[in-house]
Design a protein around this motif. Structure first.
Motif, short mmCIF file in Angstrom:
data_model
loop_
_atom_site.label_atom_id
_atom_site.label_comp_id
_atom_site.label_asym_id
_atom_site.label_seq_id
_atom_site.Cartn_x
_atom_site.Cartn_y
_atom_site.Cartn_z
N VAL A 148 0.85 -1.19 0.00
CA VAL A 148 0.00 0.00 0.00
C VAL A 148 0.88 1.24 0.00
O VAL A 148 1.79 1.39 0.83
CB VAL A 148 -0.94 0.00 1.22
CG1 VAL A 148 -1.66 1.35 1.34
CG2 VAL A 148 -1.95 -1.14 1.11
N VAL A 149 0.60 2.16 -0.93
CA VAL A 149 1.38 3.40 -1.03
C VAL A 149 0.57 4.63 -0.65
O VAL A 149 1.13 5.68 -0.35
CB VAL A 149 1.98 3.57 -2.44
CG1 VAL A 149 2.94 2.43 -2.77
CG2 VAL A 149 0.89 3.66 -3.51
N ASN A 150 -0.76 4.52 -0.69
CA ASN A 150 -1.64 5.63 -0.31
C ASN A 150 -2.90 5.06 0.31
O ASN A 150 -3.34 3.96 -0.04
CB ASN A 150 -2.03 6.48 -1.53
CG ASN A 150 -0.91 7.39 -1.98
OD1 ASN A 150 -0.37 8.17 -1.19
ND2 ASN A 150 -0.55 7.30 -3.25
N LYS A 151 -3.51 5.83 1.21
CA LYS A 151 -4.78 5.42 1.78
C LYS A 151 -5.68 6.63 1.97
O LYS A 151 -5.22 7.76 2.13
CB LYS A 151 -4.58 4.70 3.12
CG LYS A 151 -4.13 5.57 4.29
CD LYS A 151 -3.93 4.72 5.52
CE LYS A 151 -3.55 5.56 6.74
NZ LYS A 151 -4.70 6.30 7.30
N ASN A 152 -6.98 6.37 1.93
CA ASN A 152 -7.96 7.39 2.25
C ASN A 152 -7.79 7.76 3.72
O ASN A 152 -7.57 6.89 4.57
CB ASN A 152 -9.36 6.84 1.98
CG ASN A 152 -10.44 7.89 2.07
OD1 ASN A 152 -10.66 8.50 3.10
ND2 ASN A 152 -11.14 8.12 0.95
N VAL A 153 -7.92 9.04 4.05
CA VAL A 153 -7.69 9.48 5.43
C VAL A 153 -8.68 8.84 6.41
O VAL A 153 -8.42 8.79 7.62
CB VAL A 153 -7.76 11.02 5.55
CG1 VAL A 153 -6.63 11.66 4.76
CG2 VAL A 153 -9.11 11.55 5.11
N ARG A 154 -9.81 8.36 5.90
CA ARG A 154 -10.79 7.72 6.78
C ARG A 154 -10.45 6.27 7.10
O ARG A 154 -11.09 5.64 7.94
CB ARG A 154 -12.19 7.80 6.16
CG ARG A 154 -12.74 9.21 6.04
CD ARG A 154 -14.03 9.24 5.25
NE ARG A 154 -13.82 8.84 3.87
CZ ARG A 154 -14.77 8.80 2.94
NH1 ARG A 154 -16.01 9.12 3.27
NH2 ARG A 154 -14.51 8.44 1.71
N MET A 155 -9.45 5.73 6.41
CA MET A 155 -9.06 4.34 6.62
C MET A 155 -7.98 4.20 7.69
O MET A 155 -7.10 5.06 7.82
CB MET A 155 -8.51 3.73 5.32
CG MET A 155 -9.56 3.48 4.26
SD MET A 155 -10.72 2.17 4.70
CE MET A 155 -9.67 0.72 4.68
N SER A 156 -8.06 3.12 8.45
CA SER A 156 -6.95 2.75 9.33
C SER A 156 -5.78 2.28 8.47
O SER A 156 -5.90 2.12 7.26
CB SER A 156 -7.38 1.63 10.27
OG SER A 156 -8.50 2.00 11.04
N ASP A 157 -4.65 2.06 9.10
CA ASP A 157 -3.51 1.52 8.37
C ASP A 157 -3.85 0.11 7.87
O ASP A 157 -4.65 -0.61 8.48
CB ASP A 157 -2.29 1.46 9.27
CG ASP A 157 -1.73 2.84 9.56
OD1 ASP A 157 -1.97 3.76 8.77
OD2 ASP A 157 -1.06 2.99 10.61
N PRO A 158 -3.24 -0.30 6.77
CA PRO A 158 -3.54 -1.64 6.23
C PRO A 158 -3.00 -2.74 7.14
O PRO A 158 -2.00 -2.56 7.85
CB PRO A 158 -2.83 -1.64 4.88
CG PRO A 158 -1.73 -0.64 5.03
CD PRO A 158 -2.27 0.43 5.92
N THR A 159 -3.67 -3.88 7.11
CA THR A 159 -3.21 -5.06 7.83
C THR A 159 -1.87 -5.51 7.24
O THR A 159 -1.73 -5.65 6.02
CB THR A 159 -4.26 -6.17 7.73
OG1 THR A 159 -5.39 -5.78 8.52
CG2 THR A 159 -3.74 -7.50 8.21
N ARG A 160 -0.89 -5.73 8.12
CA ARG A 160 0.47 -6.08 7.68
C ARG A 160 0.63 -7.59 7.58
O ARG A 160 0.15 -8.34 8.44
CB ARG A 160 1.50 -5.51 8.65
CG ARG A 160 1.57 -3.99 8.68
CD ARG A 160 2.39 -3.49 9.86
NE ARG A 160 3.65 -4.21 9.97
CZ ARG A 160 4.12 -4.73 11.12
NH1 ARG A 160 3.43 -4.62 12.23
NH2 ARG A 160 5.28 -5.36 11.14
#
Length: 349
Positions: free
Chosen positions: A106-118
């Motif tokens: 993941v290089v970008n995320k919507n500000v409403r999203m938590s961090d991606p599952t690692r």
């Protein structure tokens, strides 16, 4: 190469994106392979965050825990409401980029999203010849429709504009009008929600791009997209479907969506489009864009939930704004069939 014990594989949570893969092919992994889109990978969950569940081949959403081993597919992801992700260049730590089972960085995320599952990849599954096991190896036989049947497509202004609801409602109306309906999601990220929605609406047969050998279609080349669309349409027609409903993911400005809808190629399959919009402004823009490239039948989606917004939409576009209930009625379905077979323009009342 590492042989994976059968008991270990049985305990691994296998994703929806791998649903067509023969599990007998999943017994050996390579720990030094370079990932490619579509490669099947065994990984360990390091930290659960945004995606707390993994969709299984049955579409059950299984809870994830740190330490779980999962079987996923490498892929790129385009989701403005969630993540932008790409296939990494190595087997280093990356992310569960989509709950349907896509591994990517993941290089970008919507500000409403938590961090991606690692996740930590353990290895890419390989066959007896040392080649990566890839979902394209389990694609449906390539074909094309043997005859022309009426084809509808739904496209929208954004990721959550109401495309699937629009497509499923049209499937419902066509089925109630006596048609044997085939439905296909042509682009997007592998997941079962849209698939089952159209099946539950009354489609006799439902396929999607995972059946054509892709976990996602973001960054797929145009030739592969053409083969996938031909194949999905061909198998629906072979099954005896006499009306087809296609859903095309994301918004009109997404690269693959924009190319498909504006291409000469899609005109062989689609006789008319419904545009799913969030509001009247989106509808006005989308209809104007579509009219330059193809045939518009009307507007639906989230905008249709408000009578006021629907009226604005009809004034702005000159096309009817249909509620999901209207599209699910056999009378309108028959009108739309008449429109695409008689080439009659459907205008707002």
């Amino acid at each position: 190469m590492t042989q994976i014990a059968a008991s270990r594989l049985a305990n691994a949570k296998r994703a929806f994106t791998t649903r067509n893969v023969d599990t007998n092919a999943l017994d050996t992994v390579s720990t030094d392979a370079t990932p490619k889109a579509g490669d099947v990978v065994l990984a360990r969950v390091l930290e659960v965050d945004a995606h707390r569940r993994l969709e299984l081949p049955t579409s059950r959403k299984a809870l994830l825990f740190a330490g779980d081993e999962v079987i996923l597919v490498y892929g790129n992801r385009y989701a403005p409401d969630q993540f932008e992700a790409y296939v990494p260049e190595d087997l280093g730590e990356c992310h569960l980029a989509a709950a349907g089972g896509v591994a990517g960085r993941v290089v970008n995320k919507n500000v409403r999203m938590s961090d991606p599952t690692r996740i930590q990849p353990i290895g890419i599954f390989i066959d007896s010849e040392g080649m990566s096991v890839n979902v394209r190896d389990y694609a449906l036989r390539s074909t094309a429709p043997s005859r022309k049947v009426p084809g509808f497509a739904v496209v929208g202004g954004s990721m959550n504009a109401g495309k699937t609801t629009t497509a499923a409602s049209l499937v419902r109306g066509l089925a109630l009008s006596g048609r044997k309906v085939g439905a296909a999601k042509l682009t997007g990220t592998g997941a079962g929600n849209d698939y089952w929605h159209m099946r539950d609406a009354g489609a006799s047969m439902v396929l999607d791009f995972t059946d054509a050998g892709m976990a996602t279609t973001y960054k797929a080349n145009r030739f592969d997209l053409e083969v996938a669309v031909n194949t999905l349409a061909g198998h629906l027609v072979e099954a005896g479907c006499d009306a087809l409903v296609f859903e095309i993911a994301d918004g009109l400005y997404q690269e693959e969506t924009s190319w498909l809808v504006s291409s000469q190629f899609m005109r062989k399959h689609v006789d008319g489009y419904l545009y799913a919009a969030e509001g009247a402004a989106s509808a006005a823009m989308g209809v104007q864009w579509l009219k330059r490239h193809t045939r518009v039948l009307g507007v639906s989606g989230l905008v249709s939930a408000s009578p006021l917004a629907a009226r604005e939409t009809e004034n702005a576009t000159g096309f009817a704004c249909y509620t999901k209930e209207a599209l699910a009625a056999p009378e309108l379905a028959q009108d739309l069939l008449d429109a695409v077979t008689e080439r009659v323009v459907v205008q707002a009342a």
